[in-house]
Design a protein around this motif. Sequence first.
Motif, mmCIF file in Angstrom:
data_model
loop_
_atom_site.group_PDB
_atom_site.id
_atom_site.type_symbol
_atom_site.label_atom_id
_atom_site.label_comp_id
_atom_site.label_asym_id
_atom_site.label_seq_id
_atom_site.Cartn_x
_atom_site.Cartn_y
_atom_site.Cartn_z
ATOM 1 N N GLU A 12 35.207 40.722 38.304
ATOM 2 C CA GLU A 12 35.428 41.826 39.270
ATOM 3 C C GLU A 12 36.575 41.429 40.189
ATOM 4 O O GLU A 12 36.592 40.322 40.725
ATOM 5 N N ASP A 13 37.551 42.318 40.371
ATOM 6 C CA ASP A 13 38.706 41.971 41.209
ATOM 7 C C ASP A 13 38.519 42.335 42.678
ATOM 8 O O ASP A 13 39.225 41.818 43.536
ATOM 9 N N ASP A 56 33.511 44.497 35.628
ATOM 10 C CA ASP A 56 34.184 45.663 36.200
ATOM 11 C C ASP A 56 35.175 46.172 35.151
ATOM 12 O O ASP A 56 35.793 45.372 34.447
ATOM 13 N N GLY A 58 37.870 48.290 35.799
ATOM 14 C CA GLY A 58 39.232 48.385 36.336
ATOM 15 C C GLY A 58 39.703 47.038 36.854
ATOM 16 O O GLY A 58 39.455 46.689 37.991
HETATM 17 CA CA CA Z 1 38.343 46.940 40.037
#
Ligand code: CA
Length: 235
Positions: A12-13, A56, A58
């Motif tokens: 997850e970013d 995630d 994205g």
């Molecule tokens: Ca993201």
Amino acid sequence: MSNNKYKILVVEDDRNILSMIQTVLDLGGYQVLTAQRCQQGILMLTSHMPDLVVLDLGLPDMDGEEFIRVARRNSMIPIIVLSARSDEQDKVSALDLGANDYITKPFGTAELLARVRASLRINHMNMRASIPSSVFTLGDLEIDYDRRQVAVGGSVIHVTQTEFNILSLLSRQVGKVMTYSAIINSIWGTMDDGSVKKLQVNMANIRKKLGCKPGENKYIINELGVGYRMLDPQE
Ligand code: CA
């Protein structure tokens, strides 16, 4: 109960979400590994051999779907996808690529832990079942694959061939969300404009025959706009 043996990789970013998930899983007794980029996650998958991935979709360097493609080449590791409410189509294609489940952002800690527990349990159940059982049992529902027979509370229920095939497919993927297109392609081979409606009609008949009241998730959960999921017997 100690979960120490379970290693969970979170990709997850978004730092806030990542640290929230890390805290929740830490407190839940899991060992947590984190990656903020897809490529890093893929590397950690091979080097750390986690038991489950929270992913995630994205991510800044690559689409999370690429992670699922790479992971599914040689692993059945449970993958739970995180998606925004607006990414309905992304969620569906992630499930079609082989993700096991999804959580829609924003989500609560109880939901996250419940989905993690369920995915780990299903994976262990599937690994233990080296000789596939010929009868699936969920509460008072019994599906006999060899005799192609369905019973509720000991009484045999008449189902059509198509209805049996749908029940068989969902029960063999117990706990996993099956998308409309995955079910349709497997049951009818092709998908056209009327397919989803046809599936929904069959599913309504199945639920009626199994004695489910409207809106009741007794054996099969209706994942609105996505597909269907056979309840994990221990859920
Ligand atoms: Ca993201």
